[in-house]
Design a protein around this motif. Structure first.
Motif, mmCIF file in Angstrom:
data_model
loop_
_atom_site.group_PDB
_atom_site.id
_atom_site.type_symbol
_atom_site.label_atom_id
_atom_site.label_comp_id
_atom_site.label_asym_id
_atom_site.label_seq_id
_atom_site.Cartn_x
_atom_site.Cartn_y
_atom_site.Cartn_z
ATOM 1 N N LEU A 42 0.836 -1.196 0.000
ATOM 2 C CA LEU A 42 0.000 0.000 0.000
ATOM 3 C C LEU A 42 0.875 1.252 0.000
ATOM 4 O O LEU A 42 1.965 1.259 0.592
ATOM 5 N N GLY A 46 -3.293 4.494 0.607
ATOM 6 C CA GLY A 46 -3.885 3.179 0.788
ATOM 7 C C GLY A 46 -3.930 2.767 2.246
ATOM 8 O O GLY A 46 -4.895 2.126 2.690
ATOM 9 N N ARG A 72 -0.869 -6.078 -0.279
ATOM 10 C CA ARG A 72 -1.785 -4.946 -0.402
ATOM 11 C C ARG A 72 -3.181 -5.321 0.081
ATOM 12 O O ARG A 72 -3.904 -4.479 0.636
#
Length: 225
Positions: A42, A46, A72
């Motif tokens: 990320l 994010g 992620r």
């Protein structure tokens, strides 16, 4: 896109409520770079998106959390499950589509290197697979088998699944009755909340694209293709 579901509606013992969520944003999302099975982390935005999911779902029942094993997705799931005491079950079958030789390349680079293949990808040609990657038909089959297995394992429960944009596209099409080929019609927003129900042996669409908790921070999947 959201239909404003009754979030606390009763759940039949032979059905499963699924909250399906795309991972938070990565730097490669912003760059229009193909990630596929590459394990990209990320970015700062994010991480904020992932952290916003816990409060957004704090008042909803949740019995289990699953995620793709790529970081992620895993880190997004961990941000959502924080404080609930729920483990994150990692499942490689929830990974993004394998794009083979195209992974790590910018969309413009792929289009320049293989315009015919890029056109087939944009057209959602079920029989097309990038060199060394998955065909769309094989990807759909993998995704639906994995999610159906999770849903059957948790009948009568609410399950969150944190995964990838391509996976969400498969699930939206299956749940809405849209064809598995051709242009997509649903947004695939980073860290938005999408609601499905598994009942009668199939997926049903409840609502899609709840993003109020993101305060405008969500990025859609590349293009509507």
């Amino acid at each position: 896109m959201t239909d404003g579901p009754a979030k606390q509606a009763s759940l039949a013992p032979d059905s499963t409520r699924l909250l399906v969520i795309r991972h938070g944003e990565t730097a490669w999302n912003r760059e229009r770079r193909w990630q596929g099975h590459l394990d990209i982390d990320l970015n700062a935005r994010g991480a904020v998106q992932a952290a916003s999911l816990g409060p957004a779902l704090a008042h909803e029942p949740l019995d289990a959390v699953y995620a793709s094993d790529l970081q992620r997705a895993r880190k997004t799931a961990e941000g959502m499950s924080h404080g609930r005491g729920l483990p994150v079950h990692l499942d490689p079958a929830l990974r993004e589509r394998a794009f083979g030789a195209f992974e790590g390349m910018l969309h413009g680079e792929v289009e320049a290197a293989d315009p015919a293949g890029y056109a087939r990808w944009r057209a959602h040609d079920l029989d097309y697979g990038p060199p060394g990657g998955e065909t769309l038909a094989d990807f759909h089959r993998r995704v639906l088998d994995a999610v159906t297995a999770i849903a059957r394992r948790h009948l009568g429960q609410v399950v969150a699944i944190v995964t990838h944009g391509g996976v969400l596209d498969c699930l939206y099409r299956a749940a809405s009755g849209a064809p598995m080929h051709g242009p997509r019609t649903a947004d695939l927003l980073n860290a938005a909340i999408n609601r499905l129900e598994y009942a009668g042996g199939r997926l049903h669409l409840v609502s899609w694209g709840e993003a109020e908790h993101l305060a405008g921070l969500a990025l859609d999947e590349i293009d509507r293709a």
